[in-house]
Design a protein around this motif. Structure first.
Motif, short mmCIF file in Angstrom:
data_model
loop_
_atom_site.label_atom_id
_atom_site.label_comp_id
_atom_site.label_asym_id
_atom_site.label_seq_id
_atom_site.Cartn_x
_atom_site.Cartn_y
_atom_site.Cartn_z
N LYS A 58 0.85 -1.23 -0.14
CA LYS A 58 0.04 -0.03 0.03
C LYS A 58 0.92 1.43 0.04
CE LYS A 58 -3.72 -1.97 2.68
NZ LYS A 58 -4.67 -1.86 3.75
N TYR A 59 0.24 2.39 -0.76
CA TYR A 59 0.98 3.69 -0.67
C TYR A 59 2.19 3.67 -1.57
CZ TYR A 59 -2.66 3.61 3.11
OH TYR A 59 -3.90 3.28 3.65
N LYS A 60 2.70 2.78 -1.98
CA LYS A 60 4.07 2.57 -2.54
C LYS A 60 3.82 2.00 -4.14
CE LYS A 60 7.15 2.90 1.38
NZ LYS A 60 7.89 3.75 0.85
N LYS A 61 4.72 2.13 -5.01
CA LYS A 61 4.67 1.51 -6.19
C LYS A 61 6.08 0.70 -6.49
CE LYS A 61 3.04 5.00 -8.47
NZ LYS A 61 2.68 5.84 -9.25
N LEU A 62 6.07 -0.18 -7.26
CA LEU A 62 7.63 -0.73 -7.79
C LEU A 62 8.02 0.08 -8.73
CD1 LEU A 62 7.00 -4.61 -7.65
CD2 LEU A 62 8.08 -3.46 -6.08
N ASP A 63 9.28 -0.06 -8.79
CA ASP A 63 10.19 0.63 -9.88
C ASP A 63 9.80 0.13 -11.38
OD1 ASP A 63 11.88 1.84 -11.64
OD2 ASP A 63 13.35 2.24 -10.09
N ARG A 113 11.37 0.01 -13.89
CA ARG A 113 12.63 -0.27 -14.45
C ARG A 113 13.28 -1.60 -13.77
NH1 ARG A 113 15.14 5.67 -13.25
NH2 ARG A 113 14.26 4.65 -11.30
N LYS A 114 12.98 -1.88 -12.80
CA LYS A 114 13.88 -3.01 -11.93
C LYS A 114 13.24 -4.51 -12.42
CE LYS A 114 16.19 -0.41 -9.20
NZ LYS A 114 16.02 -0.34 -7.98
N LYS A 115 13.96 -5.44 -12.21
CA LYS A 115 13.74 -6.64 -12.45
C LYS A 115 12.20 -7.33 -12.21
CE LYS A 115 18.30 -8.12 -13.68
NZ LYS A 115 19.43 -9.22 -13.27
N LEU A 116 11.75 -6.98 -10.76
CA LEU A 116 10.69 -7.54 -10.07
C LEU A 116 9.70 -7.31 -10.76
CD1 LEU A 116 9.97 -9.13 -7.90
CD2 LEU A 116 9.70 -7.04 -6.44
N TYR A 117 9.50 -5.94 -11.25
CA TYR A 117 8.33 -5.34 -11.69
C TYR A 117 8.13 -6.22 -13.03
CZ TYR A 117 5.03 -2.01 -13.98
OH TYR A 117 3.98 -1.45 -14.59
N LYS A 118 8.90 -6.26 -13.82
CA LYS A 118 8.90 -7.12 -15.23
C LYS A 118 8.65 -8.55 -14.90
CE LYS A 118 11.98 -4.02 -17.53
NZ LYS A 118 13.25 -3.50 -18.12
N ALA A 119 9.32 -9.26 -13.72
CA ALA A 119 9.09 -10.62 -13.63
C ALA A 119 7.68 -10.98 -13.08
CB ALA A 119 10.13 -11.01 -12.41
#
Length: 333
Positions: free
Chosen positions: A113-118, A120-126
Motif C-alpha cells: 500500500k501507498y507505494k509502487k514498484l520501480d 525499471r527494476k527486474k521484479l516489476y517485469k518478472a
C-alpha cells in the motif's frame, strides 16, 4: 474497477495466479482483492493448515519466501498473504528469485500500500510475466461520484447526482469510508429505490441544505440570503465545515467558471466534458456566468487565494472562521 472484476473472475473460475502484487495509493481495492483470496480460494477446513497471514513490519522477504515454498496439506493450494508489505520496501527486490520460479501450489498475495514498484527494476517485469501486478490508483474527487454511481448500480441501486456529491464532500475520496456508508444505506433502503439527499441526511447525518454545494449554488445565483444562512450554520459548526474545504471547493468552482467563459460551445454535453462535471450541474455554470462576467471571476479567484492564505495564518493570526466566512461572502457577492 473492470480490472478488479477480471482478477476476481479468474480466481472464481479456478485459474488463480501464483503471485498477486497489489500496490498503489488507494487501499480499498488492495483490501478487496486480498480479502477475496482469503475468503474464497480455500474451504474453511483447508484454511487451518494452508492459509497464512504475515505482516511486513514483523517479517522479512526471506521468511515470506520460505513459507511460500511449502507444499499444501490435503489441499490443492496454500495461500500466503503479506499485509503492510510496504514496510519491506528496502528489500522488496529480493522477491525476484521466488517470482522467477514461483511455487505453483502457492498463491502469494503481497499488499504494497501507498507505494509502487520501480518499473525499471527486474521484479516489476518478472511479476508481469508470471503473476498479477495490480496498481490501485487514487481517484480524483471529480471521479468519485461516478464510482459511487457504478458501485450502487452493481447492487441494483440508483443515486441522485446531488446525493453522490454530498457523500464526496463529507467523506472526500476515501473509498473505504464511502463504501461503509453505502453498505449502511443498503440496509435501510430497499433495492431499486433512488438514494436521495433526504435519505443521505436521515441515515448518514449530512445536511442536505447546509453544505458547501448548496453554498456554491447560492453564490452562483447571487442568493445573498441563502448564502448567509449557510455561512452562519458553518460558523456555528466549524469542526464539521472546515474553512479550507469551503474555499477549495469555491476556488475550483470559479476556476471552472473561468473555463466556461472561454468556451465557444456552451452545449451541456461539451461543458460537462471540458469541465469534468456531471451534466446535472451544468446549469449552475450557465446561471453563474450571467452573474459573474469573466473579469469579475478573475477578481474573485484572486480574493479566494488571499483568503486561503489568511486562513492558513499568512499575514494574519488567530482569525476566527466566522470572520473568514463573512469576508469571503463580501469579497464574492
Amino acid at each position: 474497477m473492470d480490472r478488479v472484476k477480471q482478477i476476481v473472475a479468474d480466481i472464481k473460475n479456478g485459474i488463480p495466479k501464483p503471485v498477486y502484487f497489489l500496490m498503489g495509493d488507494e487501499p480499498y481495492y488492495i483490501d478487496k482483492i486480498s480479502q477475496y483470496v482469503a475468503d474464497h480460494v480455500l474451504t474453511e477446513d483447508e484454511k487451518g493448515f494452508n492459509q497464512m497471514v504475515l505482516y511486513g513490519r514483523d517479517t522479512s522477504v526471506d521468511e515470506v519466501v520460505a513459507n511460500a515454498k511449502r507444499f499444501p496439506m490435503m489441499s490443492q493450494y496454500q495461500v500466503v498473504i503479506v499485509k503492510e508489505a510496504q514496510h519491506l520496501s528496502r528489500t522488496i527486490e529480493n522477491f525476484i528469485t521466488y517470482v522467477d520460479n514461483p511455487q505453483p501450489t502457492t498463491i502469494l498475495v503481497i499488499c504494497y500500500k501507498y507505494k509502487k514498484l520501480d518499473k525499471r527494476k527486474k521484479l516489476y517485469k518478472a511479476i508481469q510475466k508470471s503473476g498479477e501486478l495490480f496498481e490501485s490508483k487514487k481517484l480524483y474527487e471529480n471521479q468519485v461520484s461516478e464510482w459511487i454511481r457504478r458501485t450502487l448500480s452493481g447492487k441494483k441501486y440508483k443515486i441522485a447526482p446531488k446525493a453522490a456529491m454530498l457523500l464526496v464532500e463529507f467523506l472526500g475520496a476515501d473509498l473505504s469510508k464511502i463504501a461503509n456508508e453505502l453498505d449502511k444505506l443498503a440496509i435501510v433502503v430497499p433495492p431499486e429505490k433512488e438514494i436521495t439527499p433526504d435519505l443521505i441526511e436521515k441515515h448518514i447525518g449530512i445536511s442536505k441544505d447546509f453544505n458547501n454545494f448548496e453554498l456554491k449554488k447560492a453564490i452562483g445565483e447571487r442568493n445573498v440570503g441563502k448564502a448567509t444562512r449557510i455561512i452562519n450554520y458553518f460558523s456555528q459548526n466549524p469542526k464539521d465545515n472546515p474553512f479550507v474545504v469551503t474555499i477549495t471547493l469555491l476556488n475550483t468552482f470559479f476556476t471552472q467558471l473561468l473555463q466556461y467563459h472561454g468556451l465557444k460551445d456552451h452545449s451541456p454535453g461539451n461543458v460537462a466534458k471540458v469541465l469534468g462535471v456531471n451534466p446535472y450541474f451544468v446549469n449552475e455554470f450557465t446561471v453563474a456566468a450571467k452573474n459573474y462576467p469573466m473579469k469579475r471571476v478573475s477578481a474573485v479567484i484572486s480574493s479566494l487565494r488571499q483568503l486561503d492564505l489568511k486562513g492558513k495564518g499568512v499575514g494574519a493570526s488567530n482569525v476566527q472562521q466566522a470572520s473568514l466566512l463573512k469576508e469571503l461572502l463580501i469579497e464574492i457577492i
